[in-house]
Design a protein around this motif. Structure first.
Motif, PDB file in Angstrom:
ATOM      1  N   LEU A   1      -2.772  -0.077  -9.490  1.00 14.76           N
ATOM      2  CA  LEU A   1      -2.202  -1.033  -8.536  1.00 14.76           C
ATOM      3  C   LEU A   1      -1.065  -1.729  -9.237  1.00 14.76           C
ATOM      4  CD1 LEU A   1      -5.514  -2.664  -7.223  1.00 14.76           C
ATOM      5  CD2 LEU A   1      -4.194  -0.804  -6.157  1.00 14.76           C
TER       6      LEU A   1
ATOM      7  N   THR B   1       0.593  -3.496  -4.024  1.00 14.32           N
ATOM      8  CA  THR B   1      -0.283  -4.344  -3.227  1.00 14.32           C
ATOM      9  C   THR B   1       0.114  -5.801  -3.432  1.00 14.32           C
ATOM     10  OG1 THR B   1      -2.564  -4.989  -2.779  1.00 14.32           O
ATOM     11  CG2 THR B   1      -2.039  -4.429  -5.042  1.00 14.32           C
TER      12      THR B   1
ATOM     13  N   VAL C   1      -7.942  -5.927  -3.345  1.00 14.50           N
ATOM     14  CA  VAL C   1      -8.082  -4.472  -3.334  1.00 14.50           C
ATOM     15  C   VAL C   1      -9.193  -4.039  -4.282  1.00 14.50           C
ATOM     16  CG1 VAL C   1      -6.949  -2.275  -3.852  1.00 14.50           C
ATOM     17  CG2 VAL C   1      -5.701  -4.058  -2.617  1.00 14.50           C
TER      18      VAL C   1
ATOM     19  N   VAL D   1      -0.129   2.089  -6.636  1.00 15.93           N
ATOM     20  CA  VAL D   1       0.078   1.644  -5.265  1.00 15.93           C
ATOM     21  C   VAL D   1       0.473   0.172  -5.290  1.00 15.93           C
ATOM     22  CG1 VAL D   1      -1.008   1.344  -3.011  1.00 15.93           C
ATOM     23  CG2 VAL D   1      -1.646   3.301  -4.457  1.00 15.93           C
TER      24      VAL D   1
ATOM     25  N   ASN E   1       0.793  -1.229   0.000  1.00 13.83           N
ATOM     26  CA  ASN E   1       0.000   0.000   0.000  1.00 13.83           C
ATOM     27  C   ASN E   1       0.826   1.279   0.000  1.00 13.83           C
ATOM     28  OD1 ASN E   1      -2.350  -1.598   0.014  1.00 13.83           O
ATOM     29  ND2 ASN E   1      -2.225  -1.766   2.212  1.00 13.83           N
ATOM     30  N   GLU E   2       2.023   1.228  -0.551  1.00 16.97           N
ATOM     31  CA  GLU E   2       2.809   2.448  -0.718  1.00 16.97           C
ATOM     32  C   GLU E   2       2.808   2.823  -2.196  1.00 16.97           C
ATOM     33  OE1 GLU E   2       6.951   1.823   0.247  1.00 16.97           O
ATOM     34  OE2 GLU E   2       6.946  -0.099  -0.749  1.00 16.97           O
TER      35      GLU E   2
END
Length: 111
Positions: free
Chosen positions: A110, A67, A73, A65, A3-4
């Protein structure tokens, strides 16, 4: 770490002009040695790309992001009122991306 933000992309009508603009403004050295001339840069763990938008598509800025489970997600995105634009898709060896729109239509990736 999950999640960065790990990648940022800027694309538009004139990829080389955008590459020159961001290179001049921020002093970024872009590696365009790839098919399509997509300009890549790295700042620590964050990568970025600047280049042409797909034919007939408008320019955009998107952040990606990291993941561990894109499908999980994307299920949360849909449950929260967003929509899946592109399911998980392998774009390079060991690189899978997906795209979704938030409730206002902002596109987020993602990776």
């Amino acid at each position: 770490m999950a999640n960065e933000i790990v990648h940022v992309e800027v694309v538009g009508k004139d990829g080389p002009a955008l590459q020159k603009f961001y290179g001049d403004v921020f002093g970024w050295s872009l590696d365009t040695n790839n098919p399509g001339g997509y300009g890549m840069y790295r700042q620590g763990e964050l990568t970025g790309g600047i280049g042409p938008a797909p034919e007939g598509q408008p320019g955009h800025v998107t952040f990606y992001v990291r993941t561990d489970d894109a499908n999980a997600v994307l299920a949360k995105v849909e449950a929260a009122g967003g929509r899946v634009l592109m399911p998980p898709t392998e774009v390079a060896p060991e690189t899978t991306v997906a795209l979704f729109a938030d409730p206002e239509g902002h596109v987020v990736g993602l990776m």
